[in-house]
Each structure stands twice: as C-alpha cells, then as structure tokens.
Design a protein around this motif. Structure first.
Motif, PDB file in Angstrom:
ATOM      1  N   THR A  39       0.846  -1.196   0.000  1.00 53.97           N
ATOM      2  CA  THR A  39       0.000   0.000   0.000  1.00 53.97           C
ATOM      3  C   THR A  39       0.878   1.242   0.000  1.00 53.97           C
ATOM      4  OG1 THR A  39      -0.066   0.196   2.420  1.00 53.97           O
ATOM      5  CG2 THR A  39      -1.773  -1.180   1.388  1.00 53.97           C
ATOM      6  N   THR A  40       0.245   2.386  -0.204  1.00 50.18           N
ATOM      7  CA  THR A  40       0.929   3.657  -0.013  1.00 50.18           C
ATOM      8  C   THR A  40       0.783   4.039   1.459  1.00 50.18           C
ATOM      9  OG1 THR A  40      -1.061   4.943  -0.502  1.00 50.18           O
ATOM     10  CG2 THR A  40       0.362   4.391  -2.367  1.00 50.18           C
ATOM     11  N   GLY A  43      -2.680   4.299   2.764  1.00 58.81           N
ATOM     12  CA  GLY A  43      -3.524   3.102   2.705  1.00 58.81           C
ATOM     13  C   GLY A  43      -4.042   2.731   1.331  1.00 58.81           C
ATOM     14  N   THR A  44      -3.655   3.478   0.301  1.00 53.42           N
ATOM     15  CA  THR A  44      -4.079   3.117  -1.052  1.00 53.42           C
ATOM     16  C   THR A  44      -3.468   1.777  -1.443  1.00 53.42           C
ATOM     17  OG1 THR A  44      -4.221   5.445  -1.731  1.00 53.42           O
ATOM     18  CG2 THR A  44      -4.070   3.802  -3.488  1.00 53.42           C
ATOM     19  N   LYS A  45      -4.301   0.837  -1.832  1.00 47.96           N
ATOM     20  CA  LYS A  45      -3.818  -0.491  -2.182  1.00 47.96           C
ATOM     21  C   LYS A  45      -3.123  -0.464  -3.534  1.00 47.96           C
ATOM     22  CE  LYS A  45      -5.304  -5.317  -2.555  1.00 47.96           C
ATOM     23  NZ  LYS A  45      -6.473  -6.240  -2.499  1.00 47.96           N
ATOM     24  N   LEU A  46      -1.932  -1.046  -3.597  1.00 49.68           N
ATOM     25  CA  LEU A  46      -1.175  -1.117  -4.843  1.00 49.68           C
ATOM     26  C   LEU A  46      -1.409  -2.462  -5.510  1.00 49.68           C
ATOM     27  CD1 LEU A  46       2.181   0.378  -3.500  1.00 49.68           C
ATOM     28  CD2 LEU A  46       0.478   1.550  -4.897  1.00 49.68           C
ATOM     29  N   ILE A 104       5.933   3.763   0.051  1.00 50.68           N
ATOM     30  CA  ILE A 104       5.155   2.537  -0.043  1.00 50.68           C
ATOM     31  C   ILE A 104       5.458   1.633   1.153  1.00 50.68           C
ATOM     32  CG2 ILE A 104       5.040   2.618  -2.561  1.00 50.68           C
ATOM     33  CD1 ILE A 104       7.177   0.401  -2.628  1.00 50.68           C
ATOM     34  N   LYS A 149       6.523  -4.815   7.769  1.00 49.90           N
ATOM     35  CA  LYS A 149       6.422  -4.131   6.478  1.00 49.90           C
ATOM     36  C   LYS A 149       7.739  -3.443   6.159  1.00 49.90           C
ATOM     37  CE  LYS A 149       1.517  -3.006   7.014  1.00 49.90           C
ATOM     38  NZ  LYS A 149       0.542  -1.886   7.178  1.00 49.90           N
ATOM     39  N   THR A 191       1.909  10.840  -0.634  1.00 49.75           N
ATOM     40  CA  THR A 191       0.840  10.029  -1.199  1.00 49.75           C
ATOM     41  C   THR A 191       0.713  10.272  -2.697  1.00 49.75           C
ATOM     42  OG1 THR A 191      -0.743  11.752  -0.631  1.00 49.75           O
ATOM     43  CG2 THR A 191      -0.462   9.985   0.954  1.00 49.75           C
TER      44      THR A 191
END
Length: 202
Positions: A39-40, A43-46, A104, A149, A191
């Motif tokens: 994710t970023t 929380g944006t899913k990659l 990330i 992570k 972000t």
C-alpha cells in the motif's frame, strides 16, 4: 477395442495437461519472494504481481554486481546479499507518483521474516528494473517496521526487489563506504497524485 484405446489416450492427455498446469501454477521461487500485499502511506492499495521467472532469475543471479556497480559501496567480505521480497508493483489506474517520490509499505510474509531473520529497523536496498531491462539501486533504504512491512520511498514502480545484506555475524548491514549509511530518519509521508479526468478536468 478402438473405443478403449481412444478413452485411454484422452485420459493420458488429460493427466499430462493437469500436471503441466500444476507445474506452471506453482513456481516456488516466485512465490517465496512475493509479498502478501503493498500500500501507499495513506492506505491506497497497490497492484502486486509476482515477477516473471526470467526477471527473478536475472536479478537473483546479478544482485551482487548490481549493488557494487551502483556507486553505493562494496559488499563486505563474507557478507551475502539476499533478495527477500520481489514483485511487479504498480499504482491503481488514474494515480501517479509525485515528483518528491512515493512512500510505499510492502508486507512481508511470516516465512520471509523467519527465513531471513528479519528484525525491526533492518535496512533493505531497493532495486528497480528500468525500461531497458537493467536494474538500478534506488537512493535511500527500505526499513522494517514492527508489523513486518518494508517502508520505502520510490520514484518509479514496476518490478522492485528488496535486498538484505547480512554480515558474518548474521546482522543486517550496509555496503562498505555507502555514502548514505547514516542513521535512518523517519521518512516523509508522500501520497499518490490523482490524474485529472480528460473529460472533466477534475
């Protein structure tokens, strides 16, 4: 008699096809280095896909050479560089990496953490495959947080490989004379930037 032969041939063909499909589906080398997700910082899913077998074999074979030709220093005597995580990582459609880079977070599996004796704060060199197929070492490091992570800032995505260098004492180390080997600082949270819609401009 002919019918029996035909049935036998069809059965044999189905078995062969099933075995070949299973072999293609389960590629231990690719699965062993694939993260569970990424994710970023917000929380944006990659999007995450395993590296192709060809890409993985190339970077595994050349990892020492890639590191030492990066200008970041030389591999300490007796140390080993291991690719812990590698994947083709990309942003969702409609988003792009800002000029200042993108933070990330790549989630390692419990098996990867155990197999490589990963500790909180361990540093990783981040390798990126360029458009011409060659690999480069990105500036800075990826560092491990308490959740397993790898936190890293990147300026381009696509195939990435995260490399841990282990010294003779089993601890994570950096290259000799690495100009960036200073105490790790908290990374700036950056972000992704949303692209404007070609229809609305929003």
């Amino acid at each position: 008699m002919k019918l029996r032969k035909l049935v036998a041939l069809i059965t044999a063909g189905a078995l062969c096809l099933g075995m070949s499909m299973t072999a293609l589906a389960a590629d231990p080398s690719r699965e062993a280095v694939a993260p569970t997700g990424a994710t970023t910082a917000d929380g944006t899913k990659l999007d995450v896909e395993p590296l192709t077998k060809e890409n993985l074999e190339q970077v595994q074979k050349d990892v020492n050479k890639i590191l030492e030709e990066s200008g970041r220093g030389t591999l300490p005597e007796g140390a080993k560089a291991e690719i812990v995580v590698a994947a083709d990582i990309s942003l969702p459609e409609g988003e792009e990496i800002p000029k200042e880079g993108l933070q990330i977070e790549v989630q390692m599996t419990s098996d990867q953490i155990a197999a490589h004796d990963i500790k909180v704060g361990d540093r990783f060199y981040v390798l990126h495959q360029k458009a011409d197929g060659t690999w480069e070492v990105l500036n800075g490091y990826g560092t491990v947080d308490k959740d397993g992570k790898i936190i890293a800032t990147v300026y381009s995505l696509s195939p990435l490989a995260f490399v841990k260098i282990t010294g003779v004492d089993g601890k994570a180390i950096t290259l000799v004379n690495d100009p960036e080997a200073t105490p790790a600082s908290k990374p700036k949270v950056v972000t992704p930037v949303k692209k404007a819609s070609p229809k609305t401009g929003e």
